[in-house]
Design a protein around this motif. Structure first.
Motif, short mmCIF file in Angstrom:
data_model
loop_
_atom_site.label_atom_id
_atom_site.label_comp_id
_atom_site.label_asym_id
_atom_site.label_seq_id
_atom_site.Cartn_x
_atom_site.Cartn_y
_atom_site.Cartn_z
N THR A 360 -73.35 -41.58 -114.89
CA THR A 360 -74.05 -41.67 -116.17
C THR A 360 -75.54 -41.90 -115.95
O THR A 360 -76.39 -41.27 -116.59
CB THR A 360 -73.45 -42.79 -117.02
N LEU A 413 -71.52 -39.41 -121.99
CA LEU A 413 -71.27 -40.19 -120.78
C LEU A 413 -71.39 -41.69 -121.06
O LEU A 413 -70.56 -42.49 -120.60
CB LEU A 413 -72.25 -39.78 -119.69
N ALA A 448 -66.70 -37.14 -116.10
CA ALA A 448 -68.11 -37.50 -115.92
C ALA A 448 -68.79 -36.57 -114.93
O ALA A 448 -69.95 -36.18 -115.12
CB ALA A 448 -68.23 -38.95 -115.46
#
Length: 522
Positions: A360, A413, A448
């Motif tokens: 992230t 995210l 992710a």
């Protein structure tokens, strides 16, 4: 994740002995269809383990899941006469998965991982059962497995869906359609191994969904880390960034992942350090003519944190791939325990959660560099949104909405970065009162990686556009050789943006490029 399933030429088979499975082996089998064979030592260990288990049962030992029920029903005694029906009932009742089907490559990875654990010979399973799993892989019979249902106290539901096919039950996937498992097995000539003893229970009692998905995710994460550094270096070239923040004298420990990242960035941009201040560069913003934005000068620190997170997850994954994971378990001296807890994989789940957080941050920093390159107040004299000089600004929007997409993904995210491993709920009437949530951790980390790949792809496209626009106005602009090679490869896939065109198609092409060419560029 992308399913390839194209067997590599001259690809040797993966030999399973239960002790040395690697991430690369999982990728070769799951994505490229590499054959899997049982080592002779594994065959002997499996047969020896089954004989020892049978001896314990004949001597009247209480064996969880063989002479008893499972979960909170372990006080219920099962007779030998119950055993055959128990195999079927156990798998039918535990195949309670819901949701979208797991990707084919993840199902293949899961089958491989469970077969590898059984190859250790500590579960008491019969040899024909393990051979049947490998035949399913070899002949590409892929169970239909819903992805939801595991709380990390073994991936029971997902594995039960795979094991049902060995009973001629459940579903498989053929030509993209869900078909009866019995028909799929018959079509590929796979004989059913007639489950007995604790075969059914051994097939489902471990975190193979977590490990299989996690192994593929880690492979992709390592590739993404290299691509992200290249995109950042291209952004630095496009923005004509100062490079003194890469000076090796800023990094005391050469083994520090941040120092290693700074070294790679330095090589990419061919920065030459000298005493004193860094080289001159365009004004960075109306208020700063000296410092680079943090998204640029702190890039080695974020990349270093990312690589450290990958390394931690790699270490935990390799341990789990080659651990005795079952309950009950036969110990090395032949003794038996009904209280093994090795299926929990807490460290792995927590490391996947940490990797999701790091992904992230990596994507957020990438999005910030995109913003810088599109903003004429920060990009050193380039046009707003990098609209090409041959296009009329306003009539054409340039890369305006590419940035919106990157920003939207970063928000996705952030919203999913809460650690999955802390969300356990007690089940089994409280007898299984904590789980690792490993499957959820692995699945979220995999998502992710996919999302971050898109942000990095948008950054690379944006940076290349900035470089090309700057080169058009500066005859003396020369990219370092590795970045020039990268730019040429990119442009063979996606041309310079002059007039507006289908943005999604460009982004899709760039994501494919990030997954292939960038990784191969060094």
């Amino acid at each position: 994740m992308v399913t390839l399933l194209a067997t590599l030429p001259d690809d040797p088979p993966v030999s399973l002995d239960g002790t040395a499975l690697e991430v690369g082996d999982v990728v070769r089998v799951a994505r490229h269809g590499a054959r899997v064979v049982l080592a002779r030592s594994a065959e002997e260990a499996i047969e020896r383990g089954h004989a020892i288990l049978r001896e314990h049962a004949q001597n009247g030992a209480t064996i969880y899941g063989l002479t008893t029920g499972v979960g909170a029903l372990d006080a219920a005694a099962l007779s030998p006469e119950d055993n055959q029906a128990f195999q079927r009932n156990l798998l039918l009742s535990h195949a309670a998965g819901v949701g979208a089907p797991m990707p084919e490559e993840c199902v293949r990875a899961m089958l491989l991982v469970r077969a590898s654990v059984l190859a250790r010979g500590r579960s008491g399973v019969r040899l024909p059962v393990v051979r049947a799993l490998l035949t399913m892989l070899d002949r590409r019979v892929h169970p239909y497995v819903p992805e939801l249902g595991s709380v990390g106290a073994s991936d029971l539901a997902a594995l039960a869906h795979t094991a049902l096919l060995l009973l001629g039950e459940g579903w498989a996937v053929a030509s993209g359609e869900r078909v009866p498992g019995a028909a799929a097995m018959k079509a590929k000539g796979i004989a059913l191994p007639e489950l007995s003893g604790r075969d059914a229970f051994a097939l489902i009692n471990g975190p193979a969904q977590t490990l299989g998905t996690g192994a593929l995710m880690l492979h992709d994460a390592m590739r993404l880390g290299r691509a992200a550094e290249m995109a950042a270096a291209m952004s630095m070239a496009g923005a004509k960034s100062r490079t003194d923040f890469l000076d090796p004298r800023l990094f005391d420990d050469p083994a520090d992942p941040s120092a290693e990242s700074a070294h790679r960035l330095r090589e990419l941009v061919r920065a030459r350090m000298r005493a004193g201040i860094g080289p001159a560069a365009p004004a960075i913003s109306p208020t700063s003519t000296v410092r680079e934005p943090l998204s640029t000068r702190c890039a080695p620190m974020v990349f270093g944190a990312f690589h450290a997170a990958v390394a931690r997850a790699q270490k935990a994954l390799r341990t789990e791939l080659n651990r005795t994971v079952d309950n009950p378990v036969l110990l090395a001296d032949g003794a038996l325990t009904n209280n093994a807890g090795t299926m929990h994989c807490a460290e792995l789940a927590e490391s996947f959660d940490a990797l999701t957080t790091s992904l992230t941050t990596l994507a957020h920093m990438s999005e910030r560099r995109v913003h810088r390159l599109l903003d004429p107040a920060m990009n050193g004299g380039l046009p707003s949104f990098l609209v090409h000089p041959r296009a009329k600004a306003g009539l054409h929007s340039g890369l305006m909405i590419h940035h919106y997409t990157a920003a939207a993904i970063v928000s996705e995210l952030r919203a999913s970065a809460s650690p999955a491993s802390i969300h356990s709920l007690p089940v089994g009437n409280g007898t299984e009162d904590h789980g690792s949530m490993g499957a959820l951790s692995a699945r979220r980390a995999a998502r992710a990686v996919t999302l971050a790949e898109t942000v990095v792809a948008i950054e690379l496209f944006t940076a290349a556009q900035a470089v090309d626009l700057r080169a058009a106005g500066e005859a003396d602009l020369e990219l370092p050789p590795r970045l020039e090679s990268l730019r040429r490869k990119l442009r063979s896939r996606v041309p310079v943006l002059i007039e507006d065109r289908f943005a999604a198609a460009d982004i899709e092409s760039m994501v494919d490029f990030v997954r292939s060419n960038v990784a191969g560029d060094g």
